[in-house]
Write a protein that holds these residues in place. Sequence first.
Motif, PDB file in Angstrom:
ATOM      1  N   ASN A 197       0.596  -1.258   0.102  1.00  0.00           N
ATOM      2  CA  ASN A 197      -0.429   0.173  -0.175  1.00  0.00           C
ATOM      3  C   ASN A 197       1.009   1.387  -0.221  1.00  0.00           C
ATOM      4  O   ASN A 197       1.996   1.493   0.783  1.00  0.00           O
ATOM      5  N   TYR A 216     -11.262   3.634   7.777  1.00  0.00           N
ATOM      6  CA  TYR A 216     -10.255   3.621   6.698  1.00  0.00           C
ATOM      7  C   TYR A 216     -11.624   3.216   5.542  1.00  0.00           C
ATOM      8  O   TYR A 216     -11.505   1.954   5.541  1.00  0.00           O
ATOM      9  N   PRO A 224     -10.986   3.106   2.802  1.00  0.00           N
ATOM     10  CA  PRO A 224     -11.221   1.633   1.109  1.00  0.00           C
ATOM     11  C   PRO A 224     -11.047   0.515   1.580  1.00  0.00           C
ATOM     12  O   PRO A 224     -11.597  -0.659   0.823  1.00  0.00           O
TER      13      PRO A 224
END
Length: 75
Positions: A21, A71, A73
């Motif tokens: 990420n 979070y 996403p």
Amino acid sequence: MKPPAPSTPMCDRLRAAGEWNPNWEPFYQLDPAWTEAFMTMGLKPMLSGVLDPKVVEFIAIAVDASCTHMYGPGV
């Protein structure tokens, strides 16, 4: 003289698998050894096979949706 860079096999593995990420990069740049230890600790349940992959994913969704994490996403 700059000290040698620490070994980061888990971070390298995540990058090679396309699972890195980009939001993790600042942590890695600040302290590669800490980031390696964190990733290794966090992925141990998934890689050890102790938990079913589906259970690991449900836990990840729960953490991503928790009010202290939020979070989007990941949810």
